[in-house]
Scaffold this active site. Sequence first.
Site, PDB file in Angstrom:
ATOM      1  NE  ARG A 174      -2.739  -1.216  10.083  1.00  0.00           N
ATOM      2  CZ  ARG A 174      -1.586  -0.747   9.586  1.00  0.00           C
ATOM      3  NH1 ARG A 174      -1.227   0.494   9.825  1.00  0.00           N
ATOM      4  NH2 ARG A 174      -0.814  -1.508   8.882  1.00  0.00           N
ATOM      5  NE  ARG A 221       8.339  -0.558   9.920  1.00  0.00           N
ATOM      6  CZ  ARG A 221       7.154  -0.499   9.314  1.00  0.00           C
ATOM      7  NH1 ARG A 221       7.009   0.160   8.184  1.00  0.00           N
ATOM      8  NH2 ARG A 221       6.103  -1.100   9.839  1.00  0.00           N
ATOM      9  CE  LYS A 223      -1.528  -0.688   4.307  1.00  0.00           C
ATOM     10  NZ  LYS A 223      -0.903  -1.928   4.754  1.00  0.00           N
ATOM     11  NE  ARG A 249       4.104  -5.085  11.020  1.00  0.00           N
ATOM     12  CZ  ARG A 249       5.145  -5.056  10.199  1.00  0.00           C
ATOM     13  NH1 ARG A 249       6.265  -5.689  10.512  1.00  0.00           N
ATOM     14  NH2 ARG A 249       5.067  -4.412   9.057  1.00  0.00           N
ATOM     15  NE  ARG A 272       8.803  -3.153   5.542  1.00  0.00           N
ATOM     16  CZ  ARG A 272       7.541  -2.790   5.820  1.00  0.00           C
ATOM     17  NH1 ARG A 272       6.704  -2.537   4.846  1.00  0.00           N
ATOM     18  NH2 ARG A 272       7.141  -2.709   7.051  1.00  0.00           N
TER      19      ARG A 272
END
Length: 212
Positions: free
Chosen positions: A87, A159, A14, A170, A126
């Site tokens: 969310r 991260r 996104k 998550r 990532r």
Amino acid sequence: MYRGIFLGPPGAGKGTQAKKAVAEFGLEHLSPGDILRAEVAAGSSLGKVAKSFMEKGELVTNDVIIGMMKNKISGITKGFILDGFPRTIEQAEALEEIMKILGHKLDSVLNFTVSVEELVFRLSNRLSCPDCKSIFHKYNIPPKKESICDNCGGTLVIRKDDCEEAIKIRMEEYRKKTSPLIEYYEKEGKLININGEGNSSEIYNEVVKALK
Ligand code: ADP
Ligand code: ZN
């Protein structure tokens, strides 16, 4: 003037797609994740509240997020993409209220779908630029120079919530609290599904079609 939501699990792409779209269409990009990370980095009181939730991979509480986003959305004079808000159903209801007060109409909700295996692969490899927010991937989108952002020369980081344990949480948070929004916006006739797997520029073509 487009006003919409990019919905999807963590790692669905996104953010990457939203950044391209706002640049092309002159929209504002509102990502509570980016806003909160900046608050954490600045050591603000909001950042102090959010930090432990974020590092664990849990959602920050609705009251904190809703107040913060209400402020941000009220200050925008152009179109926008909400990337990571709402969310939860409670956040979606609050957004409806905020939009009503501002006299805005929600145009559409783009729902990015990606398999769980692919999501985990993307997140666990990532690399993020804390300076310009660019995102790379160890294998899929490697930076030209190891650990250096192609875009701004910043030092890339992993991260804290891109570790195995936080990724698992998550995904659970998404399944329990965020995925009910698919049905919520489907019922409102706003939902557009975007296949989030495959080539980034092909996905972007689909996004552009949906925004027009
Ligand atoms: P991702 O989508 O990759 O998980 P984000 O950058 O959007 O990451 O969000 C990172 C973290 O920020 C979330 O795990 C959560 O702790 C917090 N956060 C972001 N958006 C929200 C939201 N709408 N409600 C509650 N917490 C949020
Ligand atoms: Zn950078």
